[in-house]
Design a protein around this motif. Structure first.
Motif, PDB file in Angstrom:
ATOM      1  N   SER A  89       0.857  -1.188   0.000  1.00 28.88           N
ATOM      2  CA  SER A  89       0.000   0.000   0.000  1.00 28.88           C
ATOM      3  C   SER A  89       0.889   1.233   0.000  1.00 28.88           C
ATOM      4  O   SER A  89       2.090   1.145   0.309  1.00 28.88           O
ATOM      5  CB  SER A  89      -0.911   0.012   1.231  1.00 28.88           C
ATOM      6  N   VAL A  90       0.292   2.372  -0.299  1.00 28.05           N
ATOM      7  CA  VAL A  90       1.063   3.618  -0.289  1.00 28.05           C
ATOM      8  C   VAL A  90       1.532   3.946   1.129  1.00 28.05           C
ATOM      9  O   VAL A  90       2.663   4.394   1.339  1.00 28.05           O
ATOM     10  CB  VAL A  90       0.235   4.769  -0.913  1.00 28.05           C
ATOM     11  N   TYR A 115      -3.303  14.127   5.499  1.00 28.13           N
ATOM     12  CA  TYR A 115      -3.880  12.783   5.614  1.00 28.13           C
ATOM     13  C   TYR A 115      -3.407  12.211   6.966  1.00 28.13           C
ATOM     14  O   TYR A 115      -2.190  12.055   7.182  1.00 28.13           O
ATOM     15  CB  TYR A 115      -3.390  11.980   4.410  1.00 28.13           C
ATOM     16  N   TYR A 118      -0.184  10.136   8.017  1.00 28.68           N
ATOM     17  CA  TYR A 118       1.179  10.684   7.872  1.00 28.68           C
ATOM     18  C   TYR A 118       1.804  10.906   9.245  1.00 28.68           C
ATOM     19  O   TYR A 118       2.983  10.636   9.456  1.00 28.68           O
ATOM     20  CB  TYR A 118       1.171  12.041   7.150  1.00 28.68           C
ATOM     21  N   CYS A 163       1.661  15.911  -1.132  1.00 26.76           N
ATOM     22  CA  CYS A 163       0.464  15.154  -1.510  1.00 26.76           C
ATOM     23  C   CYS A 163      -0.235  15.917  -2.632  1.00 26.76           C
ATOM     24  O   CYS A 163      -0.742  17.010  -2.420  1.00 26.76           O
ATOM     25  CB  CYS A 163      -0.433  15.034  -0.278  1.00 26.76           C
ATOM     26  N   ASN A 167      -5.058  15.750  -0.243  1.00 24.79           N
ATOM     27  CA  ASN A 167      -6.085  15.272   0.671  1.00 24.79           C
ATOM     28  C   ASN A 167      -5.787  15.909   2.024  1.00 24.79           C
ATOM     29  O   ASN A 167      -4.678  15.730   2.524  1.00 24.79           O
ATOM     30  CB  ASN A 167      -6.004  13.743   0.769  1.00 24.79           C
ATOM     31  N   ASP A 195       3.319  11.804  -2.795  1.00 23.07           N
ATOM     32  CA  ASP A 195       2.157  10.914  -2.689  1.00 23.07           C
ATOM     33  C   ASP A 195       1.143  11.356  -3.746  1.00 23.07           C
ATOM     34  O   ASP A 195       0.443  12.353  -3.565  1.00 23.07           O
ATOM     35  CB  ASP A 195       1.583  11.013  -1.273  1.00 23.07           C
ATOM     36  N   ILE A 197      -1.305   9.362  -5.042  1.00 19.87           N
ATOM     37  CA  ILE A 197      -2.304   8.290  -5.091  1.00 19.87           C
ATOM     38  C   ILE A 197      -3.628   8.773  -5.689  1.00 19.87           C
ATOM     39  O   ILE A 197      -4.366   7.992  -6.275  1.00 19.87           O
ATOM     40  CB  ILE A 197      -2.508   7.674  -3.682  1.00 19.87           C
ATOM     41  N   LYS A 232      -7.238   4.292  -5.714  1.00 27.57           N
ATOM     42  CA  LYS A 232      -8.245   5.342  -5.488  1.00 27.57           C
ATOM     43  C   LYS A 232      -9.214   5.427  -6.663  1.00 27.57           C
ATOM     44  O   LYS A 232     -10.428   5.445  -6.476  1.00 27.57           O
ATOM     45  CB  LYS A 232      -7.575   6.712  -5.286  1.00 27.57           C
ATOM     46  N   LYS A 240      -4.560  -4.376  -1.972  1.00 30.32           N
ATOM     47  CA  LYS A 240      -3.196  -4.262  -1.449  1.00 30.32           C
ATOM     48  C   LYS A 240      -2.108  -4.452  -2.507  1.00 30.32           C
ATOM     49  O   LYS A 240      -1.404  -5.475  -2.558  1.00 30.32           O
ATOM     50  CB  LYS A 240      -2.993  -5.260  -0.292  1.00 30.32           C
TER      51      LYS A 240
HETATM   52  C1  LIG Z   1      -3.211  10.969   0.329  1.00 27.39           C
HETATM   53  C2  LIG Z   1      -3.343   9.525   0.653  1.00 27.39           C
HETATM   54  N1  LIG Z   1      -2.225   8.772   0.731  1.00 27.39           N
HETATM   55  C3  LIG Z   1      -2.289   7.474   1.034  1.00 27.39           C
HETATM   56  C4  LIG Z   1      -3.493   6.856   1.274  1.00 27.39           C
HETATM   57  C5  LIG Z   1      -3.525   5.428   1.677  1.00 27.39           C
HETATM   58  O1  LIG Z   1      -3.286   4.611   0.616  1.00 27.39           O
HETATM   59  P1  LIG Z   1      -3.050   3.067   0.857  1.00 27.39           P
HETATM   60  O2  LIG Z   1      -4.385   2.467   1.146  1.00 27.39           O
HETATM   61  O3  LIG Z   1      -2.462   2.597  -0.413  1.00 27.39           O
HETATM   62  O4  LIG Z   1      -2.112   2.965   2.013  1.00 27.39           O
HETATM   63  C6  LIG Z   1      -4.681   7.597   1.200  1.00 27.39           C
HETATM   64  C7  LIG Z   1      -5.969   6.962   1.469  1.00 27.39           C
HETATM   65  O5  LIG Z   1      -6.966   7.587   1.690  1.00 27.39           O
HETATM   66  C8  LIG Z   1      -4.585   8.954   0.882  1.00 27.39           C
HETATM   67  O6  LIG Z   1      -5.682   9.727   0.795  1.00 27.39           O
END
Ligand SMILES: Cc1ncc(COP(=O)(O)O)c(C=O)c1O
Length: 390
Positions: A89-90, A115, A118, A163, A167, A195, A197, A232, A240
């Motif tokens: 996952s990120v 987020y 972090y 980011c 978010n 990031d 995503i 997303k 995953k």
């Molecule tokens: C900015 C940001 N980064 C990372 C994630 C989490 O990603 P992952 O589910 O791949 O860990 C999210 C999930 O909402 C997100 O909004």
């Protein structure tokens, strides 16, 4: 065709778990979608299940090629297979990069609001969480570059998380902003953890630029770790599978070695299939989803501006998240959350969880069927009328 007819009230769904306390509650929270994961992806996963064995699987050439082609065609990022590191996952990728590219007690700059994980990732890896507040100009967040420059000097931080799209603010940083960020980061020898995503969710008035894009140039790319997944935009958060892209040879060697030591690249078989299928077959579907989300975005923004002017929405340039300023009601964060639940039967993400700058805000996820969004907006209006009557 997109399918918004989904029932998520089962299967330990994170977003819907709140209804055990109040079955009238409508959750518009966690950043996944009330839109079905596309059928062509579910069919590809089904074909794997139909082989009757879920044993060890290697990442295929087709899987890597799909990532490389997607990032080039959609984001102008030129990658080679050996520059990719697979992660579940990120969030895991971010923690992994922080652990192996910075030292204990190093500062990591995070733009606030942020987020929430972090903070946990930085704190629990025993790094210093250096909060950098975004400032509002005409209701939108902007980066105060002079203050950022000063903070980089004062904090001696080693990395910054960027980011984009942001978010919870929904900002899409412009190329000019990214170039200034990159100049400042470069001057301070700062690692950029990009990031991105949310960058596949793109609207007609704003297309996100990747920090690792050819447009940003080699220097930006070489000081950047790109964090990405298909999850997303294609609603795949449960499968995953994510990846880091690393261009700097030294950082790549460090991370590849660490990845081998931790066996971190052994990602989920179905996740790889889902990601590859999304990237190979998903362009048309994504165009349709983005158009749907853009209409939802416009509806939510305009409705609130016209019907509930005490709630001030930030205009989401990207993401399917809208950041709402409730400060005009003069409620504490706890009161606001309680009243939204009790009077509006609505569950939003409390802004205070996103850092000090989130005080008085709430985040609403509009990636749902339009009738559900309208229901949520009507609940906000009802909340507004009830609070003002008291
Ligand atoms: C900015 C940001 N980064 C990372 C994630 C989490 O990603 P992952 O589910 O791949 O860990 C999210 C999930 O909402 C997100 O909004």
């Amino acid at each position: 065709m997109i399918d918004t007819n989904v029932n998520r009230q089962h299967g330990n769904n994170v977003k819907w778990s709140v209804i055990k306390d109040d079955d009238q509650l409508l959750p518009m929270t966690v950043a996944d979608m009330g839109i079905a994961t596309p059928q062509f992806i579910r069919e590809a996963m089904q074909r794997v299940l139909d082989t009757k064995v879920l044993g060890y699987t290697m990442p295929s050439t087709g899987f890597y090629d799909a990532i490389i082609r997607w990032q080039k065609e959609h984001h102008d990022v030129t990658l080679k297979r050996e520059q990719l590191i697979l992660v579940p996952s990120v969030a895991v990728g971010l923690s992994f990069a922080i652990r192996h590219l910075t030292q204990v007690d190093d500062g990591i700059i995070v733009m606030s609001p942020y987020y929430p994980p972090y903070k946990q990732l930085v704190d629990d890896n025993h790094r210093q969480f250096v909060e950098f507040p975004l400032v509002q100009r005409e209701g939108q967040y902007v980066i105060d570059f002079n203050r950022l420059d000063q903070l980089m000097t004062d904090s001696q931080a080693k990395a910054i998380i960027v980011c984009n799209p942001h978010n919870p603010g929904g900002c899409v940083w412009t190329t000019t902003e990214l170039q200034r960020l990159e100049d400042i980061a470069n001057a301070h020898h700062m690692l950029v953890l990009a990031d991105e995503i949310h960058d596949d969710v793109a609207f007609s008035d704003n297309v996100p630029v990747s920090m690792m894009s050819d447009l940003m140039g080699e220097e930006a790319a070489s000081q950047t770790i790109l964090l990405k997944s298909a999850t997303k935009a294609f609603n795949l958060a449960g499968v995953k599978c994510a990846y880091l892209a690393v261009k700097d040879p030294q950082m790549l060697t460090t991370l590849k070695q660490a990845a081998a030591a931790e066996a971190i690249e052994e990602v989920n078989t179905l996740g790889m299939v889902a990601t590859q299928t999304a990237y190979e077959q998903g362009s048309e579907w994504l165009t349709e989803v983005n158009a749907y989300l853009e209409e939802n975005r416009n509806l939510a923004y305009e409705y609130l501006r016209e019907q509930v002017p005490m709630i001030r929405p930030m205009y989401p340039e990207g993401t399917y998240l809208i950041w709402l300023d409730f400060m005009a009601y003069g409620l504490s964060d706890a009161e606001l959350d309680t009243k939204l639940r009790d009077l509006g039967h609505l569950c939003l993400n409390p802004g205070i969880d996103y850092g000090k700058t989130g005080k008085g805000f709430m985040r609403l996820n509009f990636a749902v069927d339009r009738s559900v969004l309208k229901d949520a907006l009507h609940r906000l209006k009802h909340f507004d009328e009830s609070v003002r009557q008291k």
